[in-house]
Design a protein around this motif. Structure first.
Motif, PDB file in Angstrom:
ATOM      1  N   ARG A 620       0.831  -1.211   0.000  1.00 25.13           N
ATOM      2  CA  ARG A 620       0.000   0.000   0.000  1.00 25.13           C
ATOM      3  C   ARG A 620       0.867   1.263   0.000  1.00 25.13           C
ATOM      4  N   ARG A 621       2.000   1.221   0.721  1.00 22.42           N
ATOM      5  CA  ARG A 621       2.885   2.385   0.724  1.00 22.42           C
ATOM      6  C   ARG A 621       3.420   2.658  -0.688  1.00 22.42           C
ATOM      7  N   TRP A 624       0.638   4.147  -2.784  1.00 24.60           N
ATOM      8  CA  TRP A 624       0.443   5.568  -2.465  1.00 24.60           C
ATOM      9  C   TRP A 624       1.532   6.426  -3.125  1.00 24.60           C
ATOM     10  N   ALA A 627       0.682   6.997  -6.705  1.00 20.70           N
ATOM     11  CA  ALA A 627      -0.690   7.440  -6.973  1.00 20.70           C
ATOM     12  C   ALA A 627      -0.753   8.841  -7.570  1.00 20.70           C
ATOM     13  N   PHE A 639       3.259   8.959   3.477  1.00 22.80           N
ATOM     14  CA  PHE A 639       2.776   7.722   2.842  1.00 22.80           C
ATOM     15  C   PHE A 639       2.822   6.540   3.810  1.00 22.80           C
ATOM     16  N   LEU A 642      -0.397   6.779   5.706  1.00 21.25           N
ATOM     17  CA  LEU A 642      -1.540   6.459   4.838  1.00 21.25           C
ATOM     18  C   LEU A 642      -1.627   4.971   4.568  1.00 21.25           C
ATOM     19  N   ILE A 652      -7.204   3.399  -3.355  1.00 24.55           N
ATOM     20  CA  ILE A 652      -6.168   4.431  -3.202  1.00 24.55           C
ATOM     21  C   ILE A 652      -6.169   5.367  -4.406  1.00 24.55           C
ATOM     22  N   ALA A 656      -6.874   9.429  -4.247  1.00 20.92           N
ATOM     23  CA  ALA A 656      -5.910  10.401  -4.764  1.00 20.92           C
ATOM     24  C   ALA A 656      -6.586  11.366  -5.735  1.00 20.92           C
ATOM     25  N   CYS A 679     -10.553   9.928   2.063  1.00 23.19           N
ATOM     26  CA  CYS A 679     -10.666   8.555   2.572  1.00 23.19           C
ATOM     27  C   CYS A 679     -12.039   8.310   3.192  1.00 23.19           C
TER      28      CYS A 679
END
Length: 706
Positions: A620-621, A624, A627, A639, A642, A652, A656, A679
């Motif tokens: 996920r990092r 992000w 993104a 990030f 997040l 995600i 963004a 979010c």
């Protein structure tokens, strides 16, 4: 050849002049010495048949229009004898000149007509009588004088019977050539007797008699001339078919040949080349353009007549044959004349044909050899030919066109890349109604997946790239009947990257990617779903396109127990899909978030299954980080924090985008507060709870991180 034609035209004109002179002599003799008093016929007589009237009328096979055989009558009998006071010497001299003009090979056009349509001498003279009215504007006055009325200036059967001494009643029969082949038109208003009805020669026949041979306008309006193709321009496998067709056409008349196969272009070129080998032009008639009802009979009559006047091959295009046209196709083929090609995708029951020829595209090895032939002595031509032939299924004409287009391309682009781009464009399938071409963006290269799944995607791309070496150079193609393509299943929750992975493969392979529109493919009508799927797979094979079946469980679901006709036909559709997937030579990708709903038999036939897991914090990092495009202003975005939010890559990306719009509206950079607000919107959209304590914990520290 031109000189020979000119000489024949001179002889034909001389014959027409002699024929008109002879006809004028007969007319002068019929009119008599006093031109102001036309002579009337003195009597009539039926030709003797060798049996009395009672016997003739009661005999079951009696035909009123039967021509007397040689044994029935020793000499021709006048039906309407000419008048007294004729000039035998003038008529005889004109007849002698006509006989001299009739000599020669090839004969004059009017004699050709008589031979091809099996006209008797009397029928030929009737045709001349009608033709003369078109050639000599002074002759109709003589016709009126002989027929005793200024209003009867047109030729008629009665006039012919008056002038010619070999008349016979059967010339009037609708089954005899003059009327059956519509060589003449009869104007018979009201109660006008047939014998006195005005006659007129058909325009097409008149032009032929003058030496002008062209396609009848009534036929030409429905036909499309096909470009000539020399047999040497086709693949070796197609040249073998041409030799078979040529032997059949020379041995059988008419020759009705069904060309069956999925590739319309190859069938058309094969038909045109076979016709050229036989010295015939080829015309195309779409099946849906075949006339119906009484017009069909008229069309068939004219077409058969045309095959005797100007022989040509007819290509009846029923490749996408609508059910409403099937019966018309059967009727047309049953009464065909000359060389007829019937273009069908899968055949047609009840079709009376003389031969069936299965036509496929040139084989992969033939295409490879043609690529090498067209590329010539260019650097790495063999490797380029192998690569192109393994990805694109093009015929020889398309291959030549691709090379020409690439040669004319921008010089700053490498030659091999120009060839590849031209091949993609040339073979781009026309699937606008059934599929959507996805424009692949460079951002697809930023896909984030675990190492194992990325390795599987690398294997898929490698198998697509190396098909020529494995299948052709190493000989696997000779051992495999199906399964030459690459099929992959992408399974995972929505938003985990399945579509992006398909885009990444299309980008890496430089191929088109098509998303199949299931709502357009699946039809409630029996057989339509299979037809749509066939069009999809056939079109994709030509252009080397990648097929992407999103939400494939809706189309490739488990087969059910047959409880009614709906279940039976649904299972037939799935069976057809399984067969086409195995036979498909390209890359087909199926995406689903319900892997368990797929038919197990289908899953077994897939070469790759790629599972797309829910992304962890590390993935996920990285998602992000990718993104935001470089041009997006960021301030204080963390990030790492997040990545603690439990979201998919699709979520995600959506967050963004929303945050960027919020920042643009506020006139500020993208901040953590804006991202957290986005979010919250995304979570509510997913009907997931929003834990404000979590949001406070991950709030970013101020400071620009990019």
């Amino acid at each position: 050849m031109s000189e020979e034609i000119d000489l024949w035209l001179d002889r034909n004109n001389a014959y027409l002049a002699a024929a008109l002179a002879h006809l004028r002599a007969l007319l002068r003799a019929a009119i008599g010495p006093d031109a102001g008093t036309p002579q009337a016929p003195t009597g009539t007589a039926l030709a003797e048949t060798g049996r009395d009237d009672d016997a003739a009328g009661s005999w079951p096979g009696f035909n009123l229009f039967r021509r007397p055989a040689a044994a029935d009558a020793a000499a021709p009998v006048l039906l309407l004898p000419g008048p007294d006071g004729t000039d035998p010497a003038a008529v005889a001299a004109a007849a002698e000149r006509l006989a001299e003009a009739s000599a020669g090979d090839p004969p004059p056009a009017l004699l050709m007509l008589a031979g091809r349509f099996e006209l008797s001498d009397f029928e030929r003279d009737i045709l001349l009588l009608c033709l003369a009215a078109e050639l000599d504007p002074g002759i109709p006055a003589s016709y009126a004088a002989v027929q005793g009325s200024p209003g009867r200036a047109s030729p008629s059967f009665a006039l012919a019977m008056t002038l010619f001494d070999h008349a016979a009643w059967d010339a009037l029969s609708p089954e005899r050539p003059l009327r059956y082949w519509r060589l003449i038109d009869i104007n018979q208003p009201g109660a006008t007797p047939l014998t006195t009805a005005a006659l007129r020669i058909d325009e097409r026949i008149a032009n032929f008699a003058k030496g002008l041979n062209h396609l009848d306008g009534r036929i030409a309006a429905l036909l499309e001339p096909m470009p000539a193709v020399i047999p040497e321009a086709l693949a070796p496998s197609h040249r073998v078919r041409i030799a078979e067709i040529e032997r059949l056409a020379r041995a059988t008349a008419p020759a009705r040949i069904a060309l069956v196969g999925p590739d319309r272009v190859s069938k058309r070129r094969l038909a045109a080349a076979a016709a050229a080998a036989l010295g015939l032009p080829c015309y195309r008639l779409p099946a849906e353009a075949i006339p119906t009802g009484a017009e069909l009979d008229s069309f068939l009559r004219l077409w058969l007549r045309e095959s005797l006047l100007l022989p040509f091959a007819l290509h009846l295009d029923g490749h996408d044959l609508p059910a409403t046209a099937e019966q018309n196709v059967r009727r047309l083929v049953r009464r065909a004349g000359g060389l007829l090609f019937v273009d069908l995708r899968d055949g047609l029951s009840g079709l009376e044909i003389d031969s069936r020829v299965d036509v496929a595209r040139p084989t992969a090895l033939e295409q490879r050899a043609e690529w090498e032939n067209q590329l010539g002595e260019r650097p790495d031509s063999a490797a380029t030919a192998a690569r192109l032939s393994s990805h694109f299924d093009l015929d020889f004409a398309d291959i030549a066109a691709v090379v020409r287009e690439a040669d004319a391309g921008a010089e700053d682009v490498p030659p091999e890349e120009r060839l590849w781009r031209s091949s993609v464009t040339r073979g781009r399938p026309s699937l606008a109604q059934l599929a959507q071409r996805i424009e692949v963006k460079p951002s697809c290269r930023d896909i984030v997946l675990p190492e194992g799944e990325m390795a599987l995607l690398d294997h898929i791309a490698a198998q697509v790239r190396e098909r020529a070496k494995v299948y052709d150079d190493w000989g696997f193609r000779e051992r495999m009947n199906r399964g030459l393509g690459v099929s992959a299943l992408f399974a995972g929750d929505s938003g985990t990257g399945k579509t992006m992975a398909a885009e990444m493969l299309a980008d890496r392979l430089s191929l088109d990617l098509y998303r199949i529109d299931l709502s357009a493919v699946v039809s409630k009508y029996i057989g339509e779903t299979e037809k749509n799927l066939r069009d999809v797979f056939d079109g994709a094979e030509t252009g080397g396109a990648i097929l992407f079946f999103d939400e494939a469980d809706a189309l490739f679901g488990k087969r059910s127990d047959v409880k009614d006709s709906h279940d039976r036909y649904a299972n037939i559709e799935i069976d057809y899909l399984l067969q086409r997937m195995e036979a498909f030579a390209g890359l087909a990708i199926l995406a689903t978030n319900m892997k368990s709903a797929l038919d197990p038999a289908f899953v077994r036939r897939l070469r790759f299954i790629v599972n797309f897991p829910y992304p962890g914090p590390g993935e996920r990092r990285r998602i992000w980080q990718h993104a935001f495009p470089p041009g997006v202003p960021l301030r204080g975005v963390d990030f790492e924090r997040l990545a603690q939010l439990d979201l998919t890559g699709g979520n995600i990306h959506g967050i963004a985008i929303n945050a960027a719009f919020m920042a643009a509206a506020a006139g500020t950079p993208v901040t953590m507060d804006l991202l957290l607000d986005a979010c919250r919107i995304e979570l509510r959209k997913l009907d997931r709870p929003v834990n404000e304590a979590d949001f406070r914990r991950i709030r970013a520290v101020a400071g620009d991180r990019r």
